[in-house]
Design a protein around this motif. Structure first.
Motif, PDB file in Angstrom:
ATOM      1  N   ARG A  26       0.825  -1.202   0.000  1.00  0.00           N
ATOM      2  CA  ARG A  26       0.000   0.000   0.000  1.00  0.00           C
ATOM      3  C   ARG A  26       0.863   1.258   0.000  1.00  0.00           C
ATOM      4  O   ARG A  26       0.572   2.232  -0.704  1.00  0.00           O
ATOM      5  N   SER A  36      -5.641   3.838  -3.343  1.00  0.00           N
ATOM      6  CA  SER A  36      -5.589   2.449  -3.782  1.00  0.00           C
ATOM      7  C   SER A  36      -6.754   2.111  -4.705  1.00  0.00           C
ATOM      8  O   SER A  36      -6.811   1.034  -5.285  1.00  0.00           O
ATOM      9  N   PHE A  75      -5.222  -2.542  -7.480  1.00  0.00           N
ATOM     10  CA  PHE A  75      -4.308  -2.712  -6.359  1.00  0.00           C
ATOM     11  C   PHE A  75      -4.134  -4.191  -6.017  1.00  0.00           C
ATOM     12  O   PHE A  75      -3.032  -4.634  -5.671  1.00  0.00           O
TER      13      PHE A  75
END
Length: 617
Positions: A26, A36, A75
């Motif tokens: 992240r 994200s 993501f």
């Protein structure tokens, strides 16, 4: 005592490692993108964000992750790629040099290095190569002492690269934590203690990447342990599979006297994990009793061995909408079940309805793995002409069966265009269809099964036997290289009405993201159990249970986005549409979002669902 504690400690250690990994994922992602939720939309973006995560993939690896059919990666995809790409360390670099030094002398000759650096990978120019051999690490006999060279370069370059990545990631983590502190204050609560982390130096500049506008409300499905989960853990919900109220689908007694319209369709799994299917329009001229059903379409000729997708769950959502689909309302969904068939019976008023096929994704998942043997599609006969193989003809026959929506054994222009839209993204106009009818076997101005075979043979001849384009078609229809349909599920939709023959028409081939997700949310909220997350009354989890599945929706009624951590680890014999037991969902402000769907892994065994949701701070 140790034997009892060891498994728990091992599981806890693995959980910490997983959270640390996703923290770094992240942080690296947010070093390049604002959220994200932002998708990677180019090969260049993928390369940059991988570098921010401390990876240095080869061009071939990048091409494997970003194929000609790839339009975006999210993501989740990025996290999966990072699992495959190991960080480059000193031992790996030395091993690479060592392959050019089989005697282990610690030196590489000018000729060996020149041959490698000018012929493989990112090729170097003679000037760049001469620059290397002008370094002091070149000894008197013209050989490169790569161990000394590495020691010098490693300190200058590798440490600088690692420091840069760590600074960027630390800055992103700090931004996350500052965001969380501000959010906690806005909730009107006091923090239980600010995170103890020193403020990093300013992150070095990252190459600028055009940012995509964030209209996608797709949730992030990875936990962000950069934030701390506070004491806002909700109560666990445990449901025995056998405790769900049994609701068996029973046909109306006089169904044989009702009017029926049936059409086929198919769920197709996309590269990004999304599911595409045909949507339908139902016109009801007057109020009437209606019986709706959907079930997977069995293409197997052997009754004892049904098609592999017959266990995929199916459902129909019915909604009303205007022509622009901007204003729509959920009406009903198929909840009653009889084996693989799902249905609904009730009354519908006069009007126009959209019929939206749905599957949870629990059992229709990506399976495009390397096969033991690639199937042959065409070969040259004794006369030298191309011939379709028996296996390819069987696959084409099944495809014809799927796209023959009305089941009359012929393909109309409309039916053929749904096939074209799926496989090429284009449509066949009236003039091209007229030429098609002149050159291939047709009946009543529609393409026969034999004509469909001839059309594909013509495509093979146009490419002089090269099957590349044929494989593109097959993969678009859910086939792997062994000619197995592994990423698609054909189905049949039937509408019975008591007063008149219903008009059921295919409308479009799409994911139905907006209408279908809204219908899902409305359905779960209307019939599910509501539970506010403890300490966060503005964030409510709705859980709906049926005999076939459990679905949950998160409603964020606050004015700020939240990240909800979801843990299914205590569930038994369950599979989640998320594909994992622990994940996180990022829910924008004033938004309702599907959290997950749960189904039993083995329906013949007892199953139980236990889920704990908490706010990630």
């Amino acid at each position: 005592m140790w034997s009892q504690c060891a498994p728990a400690q091992t599981q806890s250690s693995q959980h910490r490692e997983d959270e640390l990994f996703y923290t770094r994922c992240r942080a690296a992602y947010l070093s390049v993108f604002k959220s994200s939720l932002t998708d990677i939309t180019s090969k260049e973006q993928l390369c940059v964000v991988l570098q921010q995560a401390g990876r240095n993939p080869s061009q071939q690896a990048i091409n494997n992750y970003w194929t000609p059919r790839t339009t975006k990666l999210n993501f989740d995809d990025f996290c999966e790629i990072l699992k495959k790409e190991s960080e480059t360390d000193e031992s790996e670099l030395l091993k690479t040099f060592g392959k050019m030094d089989p005697r282990g002398s610690g030196c590489i000759s000018h000729g060996d290095l020149c041959r490698v650096l000018t012929s493989r990978g990112e090729k170097m120019s003679p000037e760049e190569l001469n620059g290397i051999f002008s370094l002091r690490e070149v000894n008197s006999d013209g050989k490169l002492d790569y161990i000394k060279l590495f020691s010098a370069l490693e300190y200058i370059f590798c440490r600088l690269l690692v420091a840069t990545v760590e600074q960027c990631q630390a800055a992103a983590v700090e931004r996350l934590e500052a965001d969380a502190r501000q959010k906690w204050q806005n909730f009107g609560s006091q923090s239980e203690g600010s995170p103890k982390r020193s403020v990093p130096q300013t992150c070095p500049p990252v190459p600028e990447i055009p940012q995509k506008s964030e209209t996608d409300t797709r949730p992030s499905s990875r936990p962000s342990s950069a934030r701390t989960r506070r004491s806002s853990v909700s109560n666990a919900v445990t449901v025995g599979g056998s405790s769900a109220k049994s609701s068996r689908l029973v046909e109306p007694k006089s169904l044989q006297d009702w009017h029926c319209s049936s059409l086929k369709g198919c769920f197709f799994l996309e590269e990004d994990g999304g599911i595409v299917s045909l949507q339908y329009r139902l016109r009801v001229p007057q109020a009437t009793s209606v019986f709706l059903t959907i079930q997977p379409l069995n293409l197997s000729q052997a009754d004892e061995k049904p098609s592999s997708w017959m266990n995929v769950d199916t459902a129909l959502f019915v909604a009303t909408a205007n022509e622009t689909k901007e204003d729509f309302n959920f009406v009903c969904c198929t909840e009653l079940r009889d084996k693989e068939k799902f249905g609904w019976k009730g009354e519908l008023s006069a009007g126009t309805y959209y019929i939206l096929p749905f599957t949870t994704g629990c059992r229709l998942k990506g399976q495009r793995k390397p096969v033991a043997k690639v199937a042959q599609l065409v070969y040259r006969g004794e006369s030298g002409e191309l011939v379709l193989t028996k296996e390819f003809r069987a696959a084409l026959s099944d495809i014809f069966e799927i796209i023959d929506l009305d089941g009359n054994g012929l393909l109309s222009l409309e039916e053929y265009n749904f096939f074209e839209q799926r496989t090429s993204g284009e449509k066949c106009d009236e003039d091209a269809w007229a030429i098609c009818r002149e050159n291939f076997d047709t009946k009543r101005n529609e393409l026969t099964r034999q004509g469909f075979m001839e059309l594909n043979l013509m495509e093979a001849n146009d490419r002089e036997g090269d099957p590349s384009d044929l494989w593109v078609t097959l993969e678009s229809m859910g086939y792997n290289r062994a000619l197995e349909m592994v990423e698609a599920c054909p189905f049949t939709v039937s509408v019975y009405t008591e007063a008149f023959k219903p008009t059921l028409q295919p409308v479009s081939l799409e994911s139905g993201h907006k209408i279908l997700n809204t219908a899902l949310c409305q359905s779960v909220i209307a019939k599910g159990e509501a539970r506010p997350i403890k300490g966060h009354q503005a964030v409510v989890v709705y859980t709906y249970r049926s005999e076939a599945r459990i679905s949950s929706v998160i409603s964020n009624k606050s004015n700020q986005k939240v990240i909800v951590h979801v843990n299914n680890e205590q569930s038994k014999n369950c599979t989640s549409s998320r594909g994992m037991n622990v994940f996180a969902v990022e829910v924008p402000a004033r938004t309702k979002m599907v959290c997950q769907h749960i189904m039993p892994t083995n329906e013949k065994q007892e199953w139980s669902y236990s889920c704990v949701e908490s706010i990630v701070m």
